[in-house]
Write an enzyme that holds these catalytic residues in place. Sequence first.
Site, PDB file in Angstrom:
ATOM      1  N   ILE A 467       0.872  -1.180   0.000  1.00  0.00           N
ATOM      2  CA  ILE A 467       0.000   0.000   0.000  1.00  0.00           C
ATOM      3  C   ILE A 467       0.903   1.223   0.000  1.00  0.00           C
ATOM      4  CG2 ILE A 467      -1.802   1.254   1.239  1.00  0.00           C
ATOM      5  CD1 ILE A 467      -2.511  -1.424   2.605  1.00  0.00           C
ATOM      6  N   HIS A 468       0.733   2.089  -0.981  1.00  0.00           N
ATOM      7  CA  HIS A 468       1.636   3.230  -1.144  1.00  0.00           C
ATOM      8  C   HIS A 468       0.887   4.546  -0.918  1.00  0.00           C
ATOM      9  CE1 HIS A 468       5.217   5.251  -2.577  1.00  0.00           C
ATOM     10  NE2 HIS A 468       4.479   5.984  -3.396  1.00  0.00           N
ATOM     11  N   PRO A 469       1.456   5.489  -0.199  1.00  0.00           N
ATOM     12  CA  PRO A 469       2.730   5.434   0.510  1.00  0.00           C
ATOM     13  C   PRO A 469       2.521   5.081   1.980  1.00  0.00           C
ATOM     14  CG  PRO A 469       2.027   7.708   0.304  1.00  0.00           C
ATOM     15  CD  PRO A 469       0.919   6.863  -0.276  1.00  0.00           C
TER      16      PRO A 469
END
EC number: 1.8.1.9
Length: 495
Positions: A467-469
Amino acid sequence: MAAAEAQYDLLVIGGGSGGLACSKRAASHGKKVAVCDFVKPSPPGTTWGLGGTCVNVGCIPKKLMHQAALLGEGMTDAESFGWEVAAPKHNWETMVGNVQGHIKSLNFGYRSDLMSNGVKYYNAYATFLDPHTVEAVDKKGKVTKITASEIVICTGGRPRYPDIPGAKELGITSDDVFALKSPPGRTLVVGASYVALECAGFIKGVGYDTTVMMRSIPLRGFDQQMAGLCKTYMQEHGVAFIEGAVPTAVEATPSGAKKVSWKLADGSVGSGEYDTVLFAIGRDVCTSAIGIDKAGVKLSSNGKVPTVNEQTNVPHIYAIGDIIDGEALNPPSATTELTPVAIQAGKLLADRLYAGKSALMDYSMVATTVYTPLEYGAVGLPEEEAIKLHGEDNIEVYHSYFKPLEWTLPHRGDNVCYAKLICLKPEGERVIGLHVCGPNAGEMTQGFAVAIKAGATKAHFDDTVGIHPTVAEEFTLLAATKRSGDSAEKSGCUG
């Protein structure tokens, strides 16, 4: 006056997290259950209600005070995000008052829970008369003789004082710091345990000069690379360290300060004056003053209770929580002192005793977090222990430094936070250790603990899209190994 008498299926001695969980679970199976709990005041006179160490003088207040320190740090960062913030000022009395208010609400809740579950609560100190009988004495001197078919001992532990002049008269411990009515001022924390570093961290974080005196290494029993990162971060944020030192005396001064004298490893001596001296050099289990010899229960040389599946050498007497000798378990474990471990062990024990179930407590792969200013989360083996158990050639360590996005605008340090996976090569790089220093380390580690408990390999981490950021995504991006010598430093945010 003759003592009152009472008979139960199960008597639990100790009203901490494990004891309460065990008693309520046993009562849910239709058993007649009683709990005896009594808190002897600390040397400075601090006492508290039902719930044990975690609720009153451990996990709960320390996490709240850690949060107080983080909020102060956040207010400093806020200007970088456009907030116009007046110079923040911390009020110790307000914090302590609110923390203690919350604790008292939990104490009340636990008493209500016991009542609603049909568990009899004795606010009384229990000592064994024989293997099935205890004498419980309350604060008014009323004596009740209690007999039970089964007994669970979960009396926990209390902080240890050094055997030096003035320690008990002038010092405090974690039993006292969360209820201090006035600010601690210049504080010396003696010890380098997680309790020591956590207390030093939040005291410094809310604005007071703080020094840590340590005899040897920080966070003994934890991964020493990670321990070093925690210590370095504290030093860079204003916590002073006196290393290789042991205190020799504490004296009162005319000004009201405490003069602490110490001796260094090279034989030289030193001294300093502090407003508060907090000892966090370890804990002693509460087994020496409960007449345990009259019950026939054997103790290890450290006062702890050797058990097999929580059962002592006396078949109807069990132990859970801090008092279990983790070194005597197979395999040995340092997780017996953790609150969630005691809760789980207590519930499973009650289920085996009274519900015909067979599930046993697994003391391995238990996640934990140290709430130092730079939080440290861990599950599984420290790197040193992994190498010792499996051999260096069989271990692969993947690692990386990283910088949380939230740290970029305030220009916090680069290559401060750090993540590593310890993998067992002969088993397809099964992950046997996960360690992280960074914000919200505990929240992050909990999720990964499930995967590691289920046997996750490095390939599983690689196949997972992050999962970014987020900070947690670092574990899906690890590529550099220590063996390769490739740099673990990061120069960007996209792998």
